[in-house]
Design an enzyme around this catalytic site. Structure first.
Site, PDB file in Angstrom:
ATOM      1  N   GLU A  90       0.815  -1.216   0.000  1.00  0.00           N
ATOM      2  CA  GLU A  90       0.000   0.000   0.000  1.00  0.00           C
ATOM      3  C   GLU A  90       0.849   1.266   0.000  1.00  0.00           C
ATOM      4  O   GLU A  90       1.941   1.290   0.547  1.00  0.00           O
ATOM      5  CB  GLU A  90      -0.842   0.055   1.286  1.00  0.00           C
ATOM      6  CG  GLU A  90      -1.867  -1.026   1.383  1.00  0.00           C
ATOM      7  CD  GLU A  90      -2.465  -1.132   2.781  1.00  0.00           C
ATOM      8  OE1 GLU A  90      -2.795  -0.080   3.370  1.00  0.00           O
ATOM      9  OE2 GLU A  90      -2.606  -2.258   3.264  1.00  0.00           O
ATOM     10  N   CYS A 103       3.002   8.243   1.592  1.00  0.00           N
ATOM     11  CA  CYS A 103       3.480   7.306   2.609  1.00  0.00           C
ATOM     12  C   CYS A 103       3.676   5.963   1.918  1.00  0.00           C
ATOM     13  O   CYS A 103       2.752   5.436   1.307  1.00  0.00           O
ATOM     14  CB  CYS A 103       2.424   7.192   3.714  1.00  0.00           C
ATOM     15  SG  CYS A 103       2.786   5.908   4.909  1.00  0.00           S
ATOM     16  N   CYS A 110       5.391  -7.563   7.582  1.00  0.00           N
ATOM     17  CA  CYS A 110       6.359  -7.078   8.565  1.00  0.00           C
ATOM     18  C   CYS A 110       6.563  -8.164   9.607  1.00  0.00           C
ATOM     19  O   CYS A 110       5.644  -8.910   9.918  1.00  0.00           O
ATOM     20  CB  CYS A 110       5.798  -5.820   9.242  1.00  0.00           C
ATOM     21  SG  CYS A 110       6.927  -5.063  10.438  1.00  0.00           S
ATOM     22  N   CYS A 114       4.298  -5.864  16.313  1.00  0.00           N
ATOM     23  CA  CYS A 114       3.624  -4.921  17.217  1.00  0.00           C
ATOM     24  C   CYS A 114       2.150  -5.338  17.382  1.00  0.00           C
ATOM     25  O   CYS A 114       1.460  -5.616  16.397  1.00  0.00           O
ATOM     26  CB  CYS A 114       3.712  -3.491  16.693  1.00  0.00           C
ATOM     27  SG  CYS A 114       5.412  -2.909  16.541  1.00  0.00           S
ATOM     28  N   CYS A 117      -0.837  -3.470  15.419  1.00  0.00           N
ATOM     29  CA  CYS A 117      -0.623  -3.086  14.020  1.00  0.00           C
ATOM     30  C   CYS A 117      -1.108  -4.151  13.034  1.00  0.00           C
ATOM     31  O   CYS A 117      -0.795  -5.340  13.182  1.00  0.00           O
ATOM     32  CB  CYS A 117       0.859  -2.806  13.790  1.00  0.00           C
ATOM     33  SG  CYS A 117       1.247  -2.330  12.102  1.00  0.00           S
ATOM     34  N   GLY A 157       5.812  -2.479   6.752  1.00  0.00           N
ATOM     35  CA  GLY A 157       7.208  -2.911   6.846  1.00  0.00           C
ATOM     36  C   GLY A 157       8.033  -2.073   7.791  1.00  0.00           C
ATOM     37  O   GLY A 157       7.630  -0.989   8.211  1.00  0.00           O
ATOM     38  N   SER A 189      10.420   6.148   9.524  1.00  0.00           N
ATOM     39  CA  SER A 189       9.906   5.744  10.831  1.00  0.00           C
ATOM     40  C   SER A 189      10.371   4.342  11.179  1.00  0.00           C
ATOM     41  O   SER A 189      10.286   3.427  10.363  1.00  0.00           O
ATOM     42  CB  SER A 189       8.375   5.800  10.802  1.00  0.00           C
ATOM     43  OG  SER A 189       7.849   5.394  12.041  1.00  0.00           O
ATOM     44  N   HIS A 214       5.577   4.594  21.658  1.00  0.00           N
ATOM     45  CA  HIS A 214       4.342   3.949  22.146  1.00  0.00           C
ATOM     46  C   HIS A 214       4.315   3.585  23.627  1.00  0.00           C
ATOM     47  O   HIS A 214       3.239   3.302  24.159  1.00  0.00           O
ATOM     48  CB  HIS A 214       3.973   2.732  21.296  1.00  0.00           C
ATOM     49  CG  HIS A 214       3.797   3.021  19.834  1.00  0.00           C
ATOM     50  ND1 HIS A 214       3.134   4.141  19.372  1.00  0.00           N
ATOM     51  CD2 HIS A 214       4.225   2.364  18.715  1.00  0.00           C
ATOM     52  CE1 HIS A 214       3.150   4.148  18.047  1.00  0.00           C
ATOM     53  NE2 HIS A 214       3.810   3.097  17.621  1.00  0.00           N
ATOM     54  N   CYS A 329      -1.829   1.793   7.997  1.00  0.00           N
ATOM     55  CA  CYS A 329      -1.133   0.672   8.610  1.00  0.00           C
ATOM     56  C   CYS A 329      -1.550  -0.698   8.105  1.00  0.00           C
ATOM     57  O   CYS A 329      -1.926  -1.583   8.868  1.00  0.00           O
ATOM     58  CB  CYS A 329      -1.322   0.698  10.124  1.00  0.00           C
ATOM     59  SG  CYS A 329      -1.148   2.315  10.816  1.00  0.00           S
TER      60      CYS A 329
HETATM   61  N1  SAH Z   1       7.776  -0.081  11.012  1.00  0.00           N
HETATM   62  C1  SAH Z   1       7.857   1.341  11.127  1.00  0.00           C
HETATM   63  C2  SAH Z   1       7.017   2.117  10.142  1.00  0.00           C
HETATM   64  C3  SAH Z   1       5.614   1.653   9.834  1.00  0.00           C
HETATM   65  S1  SAH Z   1       4.276   1.912  10.961  1.00  0.00           S
HETATM   66  C4  SAH Z   1       7.546   1.772  12.520  1.00  0.00           C
HETATM   67  O1  SAH Z   1       7.199   0.941  13.341  1.00  0.00           O
HETATM   68  O2  SAH Z   1       7.721   2.933  12.826  1.00  0.00           O
HETATM   69  C5  SAH Z   1       3.852   3.604  10.977  1.00  0.00           C
HETATM   70  C6  SAH Z   1       3.343   4.040  12.344  1.00  0.00           C
HETATM   71  O3  SAH Z   1       1.977   3.611  12.579  1.00  0.00           O
HETATM   72  C7  SAH Z   1       4.147   3.473  13.500  1.00  0.00           C
HETATM   73  O4  SAH Z   1       4.382   4.470  14.443  1.00  0.00           O
HETATM   74  C8  SAH Z   1       3.211   2.415  14.029  1.00  0.00           C
HETATM   75  O5  SAH Z   1       3.534   2.061  15.337  1.00  0.00           O
HETATM   76  C9  SAH Z   1       1.872   3.080  13.880  1.00  0.00           C
HETATM   77  N2  SAH Z   1       0.717   2.193  13.982  1.00  0.00           N
HETATM   78  C10 SAH Z   1       0.620   0.890  13.669  1.00  0.00           C
HETATM   79  N3  SAH Z   1      -0.616   0.429  13.921  1.00  0.00           N
HETATM   80  C11 SAH Z   1      -1.321   1.444  14.421  1.00  0.00           C
HETATM   81  C12 SAH Z   1      -2.672   1.595  14.868  1.00  0.00           C
HETATM   82  N4  SAH Z   1      -3.529   0.574  14.877  1.00  0.00           N
HETATM   83  N5  SAH Z   1      -3.064   2.821  15.291  1.00  0.00           N
HETATM   84  C13 SAH Z   1      -2.205   3.871  15.266  1.00  0.00           C
HETATM   85  N6  SAH Z   1      -0.930   3.794  14.869  1.00  0.00           N
HETATM   86  C14 SAH Z   1      -0.482   2.593  14.451  1.00  0.00           C
END
Ligand code: SAH
Length: 347
Positions: A90, A103, A110, A114, A117, A157, A189, A214, A329
């Site tokens: 995406e 973006c 990935c 997390c 995510c 990713g 990021s 976070h 995401c």
């Molecule tokens: N892997 C990298 C970049 C991709 S995620 C990273 O972790 O930074 C982009 C951002 O979206 C990250 O800060 C991630 O933690 C956040 N993110 C992921 N899922 C989310 C969700 N459900 N709500 C809000 N932010 C989220």
């Protein structure tokens, strides 16, 4: 087969030289590739014979638009791209006053795990190539007709888990004969891969580093981000302080507000304490509801922001764009995968 679009100008030049072409041919081909040529036949200033030779020896990636969703609320456009091997990633185009930001994704899936995510639910399929990263910028611009001025590596990713590719992508997209997008217009990021942050610091690139924090305490962070078990939050902050000392560049900390998990006052106070000595910026993100996740959005965002600000830490709340189009995401890829699965089940 040679993936020409993943090559630097020097490498393209060398590839063409090896085919018996003069040195200036390299730049001609490089320019075509970075303008989004869809076939070698479009490269009309090359001889027919050379175009045939390129077709036989090189691949030219052109992602297909598998889905496109345009937000009626704010014009945000979400693309699901189908790559040459059928995998999908995406990109999201967001229109701001200061320009158009895309973006982009760095991997298919990935492996960081997390808990909140959507991108990581089915794990990592494979890394993207430099060309596949560049294509997202290039074809988003071509398809939308909107000039891209900013890039954020915040799609699917973990960029620092595919770092050599990402560095090469940055070199390509930054090139004056290519899209020529300045490093200061690019954000990367990371979930906190400390060796990658150290490597970035040594390179001294002018991009903006975002760190997905976070949680400021190890106990909470380990629960929601497995990466914290490998690189603990204190090591992460040490790497961030060192990064700032080396580059002089302010880091942006992403903080998705989760109800009852990371939205307590003491956690705001701990962020303040750990940031001391560095002009950090905390970006509070309203949690996006992911169907598979037990976490709920926090209702304490404003209070948390005030608490940070009162202690001298800049904190903003991310404005949510594309709320009507699953624009965050890995949600669109996830949805497409689910639908494909259901389609198979019913056959
Ligand atoms: N892997 C990298 C970049 C991709 S995620 C990273 O972790 O930074 C982009 C951002 O979206 C990250 O800060 C991630 O933690 C956040 N993110 C992921 N899922 C989310 C969700 N459900 N709500 C809000 N932010 C989220």
């Amino acid at each position: 087969m040679i993936d020409l679009k993943s090559q630097t100008l020097q490498e393209v030049t060398d590839t063409l030289k090896a085919m018996g072409e003069p040195a200036f041919r390299g730049r001609q081909v490089f320019v075509w590739l970075h303008r989004g040529a869809r076939s070698f036949d479009e490269m009309t200033n090359l001889s027919k014979a050379l175009r045939e030779k390129l077709k036989e020896t090189c691949i030219l990636t052109v992602p297909k638009v598998a889905r496109k969703q345009v937000s009626r609320l704010d014009g945000t456009i979400k693309y699901l791209w189908e790559l040459a091997d059928g995998n999908c990633v995406e990109s999201v185009l967001m229109q701001y006053h200061h320009g158009n930001t895309v973006c982009i994704s760095s991997q298919v899936g990935c492996r960081m795990g997390c808990a909140f995510c959507a991108s990581t639910i089915a794990g990592k399929e494979r890394d993207l190539t430099p060309a596949e990263m560049l294509d997202q910028v290039l074809f988003t611009q071509l398809d939308s007709g909107l000039e891209i001025s900013n890039i954020v590596l915040m799609g699917i990713g973990e960029p620092l888990d595919n770092m050599d590719t990402v560095l090469r992508f940055l070199e390509l997209v930054n090139h004056p004969d290519g899209m020529n997008i300045g490093m200061r217009h690019i954000s990367l990021s990371t979930c906190g891969l400390v060796p990658g942050i150290q490597r970035l610091a040594d390179l001294g690139l002018q991009l903006t580093l975002s760190v997905s924090l976070h949680a400021p305490d190890s106990e909470t962070r380990s629960k929601i981000m497995p990466v914290n078990r490998a690189y603990d939050v204190d090591r992460l902050f040490d790497a961030c302080h060192a990064y700032f000392k080396k580059t002089g560049r302010r880091i942006s900390f992403e903080y998705a507000m989760i109800d009852g998990v990371n939205d307590h006052d003491w956690q705001a106070d701990l962020i303040v304490k750990k940031l001391r000595g560095m002009p950090g910026h905390v970006n509070l993100i309203p949690l996006n509801d992911v169907a598979e996740s037990p976490f709920k959005p926090s209702r304490r965002i404003a209070a948390f922001q005030r608490r940070l600000e009162a202690q001298g830490v800049t904190a903003t709340v991310r404005r949510s764009l594309g709320g009507d189009i699953d624009a965050s995401c890995g949600q669109l890829r996830r949805k497409a995968m689910e639908e494909a699965r259901k389609g198979e089940d019913s056959q």
